[in-house]
Every structure is written in C-alpha cells, then in structure tokens.
Write an enzyme that holds these catalytic residues in place. Sequence first.
Site, PDB file in Angstrom:
ATOM      1  CG  HIS A  21      30.922  17.230  24.658  1.00 56.46           C
ATOM      2  ND1 HIS A  21      31.305  16.102  24.394  1.00 56.46           N
ATOM      3  CD2 HIS A  21      29.498  16.855  25.053  1.00 56.46           C
ATOM      4  CE1 HIS A  21      30.389  15.080  24.506  1.00 56.46           C
ATOM      5  NE2 HIS A  21      29.315  15.727  24.619  1.00 56.46           N
ATOM      6  CE  LYS A 166      23.935  11.369  22.862  1.00 55.17           C
ATOM      7  NZ  LYS A 166      22.656  11.104  23.556  1.00 55.17           N
ATOM      8  CE  LYS A 168      25.054  14.827  22.041  1.00 57.06           C
ATOM      9  NZ  LYS A 168      23.706  15.079  22.252  1.00 57.06           N
ATOM     10  CG  ASP A 197      21.515  13.167  20.409  1.00 54.78           C
ATOM     11  OD1 ASP A 197      20.431  13.494  19.576  1.00 54.78           O
ATOM     12  OD2 ASP A 197      21.533  13.456  21.655  1.00 54.78           O
ATOM     13  CD  GLU A 223      19.686  10.731  22.072  1.00 51.02           C
ATOM     14  OE1 GLU A 223      20.693  10.016  22.033  1.00 51.02           O
ATOM     15  OE2 GLU A 223      19.475  11.516  22.881  1.00 51.02           O
ATOM     16  CG  ASP A 248      16.950  13.614  24.712  1.00 54.87           C
ATOM     17  OD1 ASP A 248      16.598  13.403  25.417  1.00 54.87           O
ATOM     18  OD2 ASP A 248      18.094  13.910  24.515  1.00 54.87           O
ATOM     19  CE  LYS A 272      18.889  13.302  27.975  1.00 55.75           C
ATOM     20  NZ  LYS A 272      19.289  14.342  26.995  1.00 55.75           N
ATOM     21  CD  GLU A 326      22.822   9.937  26.954  1.00 56.77           C
ATOM     22  OE1 GLU A 326      22.909   9.932  25.759  1.00 56.77           O
ATOM     23  OE2 GLU A 326      21.783  11.041  27.009  1.00 56.77           O
TER      24      GLU A 326
HETATM   25  C1  MUC Z   1      21.359  14.622  24.819  1.00 55.62           C
HETATM   26  O1  MUC Z   1      20.906  15.570  23.578  1.00 55.62           O
HETATM   27  O2  MUC Z   1      21.266  13.745  24.582  1.00 55.62           O
HETATM   28  C2  MUC Z   1      23.702  13.270  26.165  1.00 55.62           C
HETATM   29  C3  MUC Z   1      25.067  12.927  25.858  1.00 55.62           C
HETATM   30  C4  MUC Z   1      25.825  14.056  25.312  1.00 55.62           C
HETATM   31  O3  MUC Z   1      26.911  14.047  24.832  1.00 55.62           O
HETATM   32  O4  MUC Z   1      24.854  15.212  25.339  1.00 55.62           O
HETATM   33  C5  MUC Z   1      23.715  14.643  26.010  1.00 55.62           C
HETATM   34  C6  MUC Z   1      22.622  15.456  25.470  1.00 55.62           C
HETATM   35 MG    MG Z   2      19.829  13.830  22.969  1.00 56.05          MG
END
Ligand code: MUC
Ligand code: MG
Length: 384
Positions: A21, A166, A168, A197, A223, A248, A272, A326
């Site tokens: 991941h 989402k 990254k 994000d 994000e 976040d 969170k 999420e």
């Molecule tokens: C984050 O930064 O939001 C949430 C989903 C994911 O894959 O990582 C997290 C952390």
């Molecule tokens: Mg995040």
Amino acid sequence: MNPTVHSVEAILVDLPTIRAHQLAMATMQQQTLVIVRLRCSDGVEGIGEATTIGGLSYGDESPEGIKLTIDTYLAPALAGLDATNVHAAMARLNKIARGNRFAKCALETALLDAQAKRLGVPLSTLLGGAVRPTLPVLWTLASGDTQRDIDEAETLLAGCRHNTFKLKIGRRSVRDDVAHVSAIKRALGERARVTVDVNQAWNEADAATGIAMLEAAGIDLIEQPTPREQRGALARLAARFVVPIMADEALTGPEDAVELVRGACADVFALKIAKSGGIHGMLRTAAVGDAAGIALYGGTMLEGTIGTLAAAHGFCTLPQLAWGTELFGPLLVKDDIVTERPVYRDFDLHLPAGPGLGLVIDEDKLAFYRRDSVRVTSRPAAAA
Ligand code: MUC
Ligand code: MG
C-alpha cells in the site's frame, strides 16, 4: 459499588497486507495494531485499538511508543477508577498526560466497549443511537501501478463492494501523478467517484498546478494537498478552486476545527477517532464542522476490525456525513484477530448488532500475530 478498572494490557499485533500500500510518505507491507484489553473488577473486558500508518511517518505517535505510554503512564493512572464513568476516567488521563491522542483513543474505546457490554447494548446505543445502520465505504487504490489500480477498481465495482476510489499521490512528480489519476478516471468514467489524497506532499505552487489539472480531469475531492501547519495555503486553495478541499492531517481535535473554520481553510473535514483522542473527541470535532456548514467524512488510520468498528459506531451517530467513509482497514489485511470479520456489502459496511463493539477476539489468531508471540505453531486457518 461500581466496578473498577482492574488491569490493562497493550499488545502489538503485526498483520500482513493483501498487497503493498503506497502512500506519499511510506509503503506498507504490513499493518501494526496496538490492541488494548481492559479488564474490570466485575469480569467484563473492554477492547480498544490504536493504530497509525508507517511508524512515525503519519502522526507523532508510533505503535511502540503507544504501547510504552499505555504500559508506563496511562494504565497505572486508570487502575482502580470507576469503570462505568468513561468521561471521568478520560479526564484523569488528560490531567496526567498531554497529547498522546492515539493511546487515549484505544483506552476510551475499551472503556466504552466494556460499559456497553455491561448494559447489553451496541456501542452506538451508548452514544445516543445510530441514525444509519450502514456506512458507505470507499477503497484506496495504492498499488503504485496504474493498470493494476484500474483492474482492482473494476473488480470491486463489479462485486458491488466500492464505487468511490481514493488515489494516493504526492510521491512522484505532479505531472506523473496527474497522468496516473487521469488515466484511472478515464477508465472508470461516471461509474465511480475518484478522489485523491496528497498527504501534505505538495508546496502551494505545485498544489495550484496539480489541482487545476485534477479538477479538469473530473476528480471529486482533494485531500490535504499541502503541509498541515500551512493553513493559509489550504485557505487560498479552497478559495481558488471549485473542487472541494479536505483537511486531514491539519485537523486533529475541536481546537483545530475552530481554527480551520475561522480561516475558511477547507470544504470538508476528515474525522478520525485516533486523531481526536477517541470517539467523543471526534464527535466534538464533527460538531464544530457541522455547525459551520463543513461537509463531514469518516476517515481511517487503516485500523483493523476493532478500531474500524469503534469509528463506525461513532460515525453512524452523526446527523451529517456527506462524503461517507473510508473504513476499509480490515479489508487491507490478509487475516484478522476476531472470530467474524466485518460485513462489507452493496458498497456499505454493515454494523454488527451485538453488545459493545460487537466482536469477539480470536485468541489463537491473537496469539499467533502478536509481536511477542513464540511462533511454535503453524498459522491458524484464515478467518471467514
Ligand atoms: C490518510 O491519510 O487518509 C486513509 C486511507 C488510506 O489508504 O490511508 C489513510 C490515511
Ligand atoms: Mg488522508
């Protein structure tokens, strides 16, 4: 006399992930959970979890530090306190320890789980009641490979497990990231929502360039594009673009929420429980955002089943949760330490109906995956 806190155990558990991941600041091959078992004088046990991402790369508490903090400071402070009074117990912890929100979150969850079990009700009932029985859950595409991410999304769409994805980004150049995101959005079209994000990886100039291109590509949400301390940059980006900007890392508890509202820094808040020091801190943070007309989103620290269900019990009580959640953490790990894994169906997480968090620890699995286990047994069969 009310039951008291008898003992607290903090256990490090390492679970392998189903694939690597990749985030801007770390690549995860496994997830480390800190599991708390809080035993009370009436024999009731409460379970909690504190989990972060990539050691110290996301927050300022590491799994090992969380365990040390609980063992050395927080557990002794709880011993002998009234186990039925969660607010008083947390006030005690906040008096003897500053910060350490993740560690406090695990303990608050365990106290709430124990009290809800004692009363024979789901944790959400103890919080005042669920306004929704299920929660929409997105999936994060983060394999690092564009075609693999598209294939993964197609499989999950076809199985009605997720219809929001989402991505990254922030690891590669802005141009490469935008090309990756645009290719995925083109492949999925109107069949799925796509969000990104950046995990604070861009400076303001890169963010302005990147967001303009992502907006044109049809991305639905951006994000935390810039560093969490730079509220001014977030505010300028939120004012400049139509695509919503979500805070976040910039948002921990209600105090940050007040400042973000005051500065008009974000359109959406990622809530969170770990960042806010527990479910009640998350609810207070949500209340500030809601009162200011900010859209809310149920975030994750990629917790396992315990932390995920704790968050779910909190999120399902919120009157407004415009961007869904999420809460897919349990799906990212190959195996679990509970007897029944959470139910994900028709794009939603379905909350269990049992008392407390609604889960039972699988003692064999816990014994196998705990970091201090003596691995003399073979791996137990994977949970259903
Ligand atoms: C984050 O930064 O939001 C949430 C989903 C994911 O894959 O990582 C997290 C952390
Ligand atoms: Mg995040």
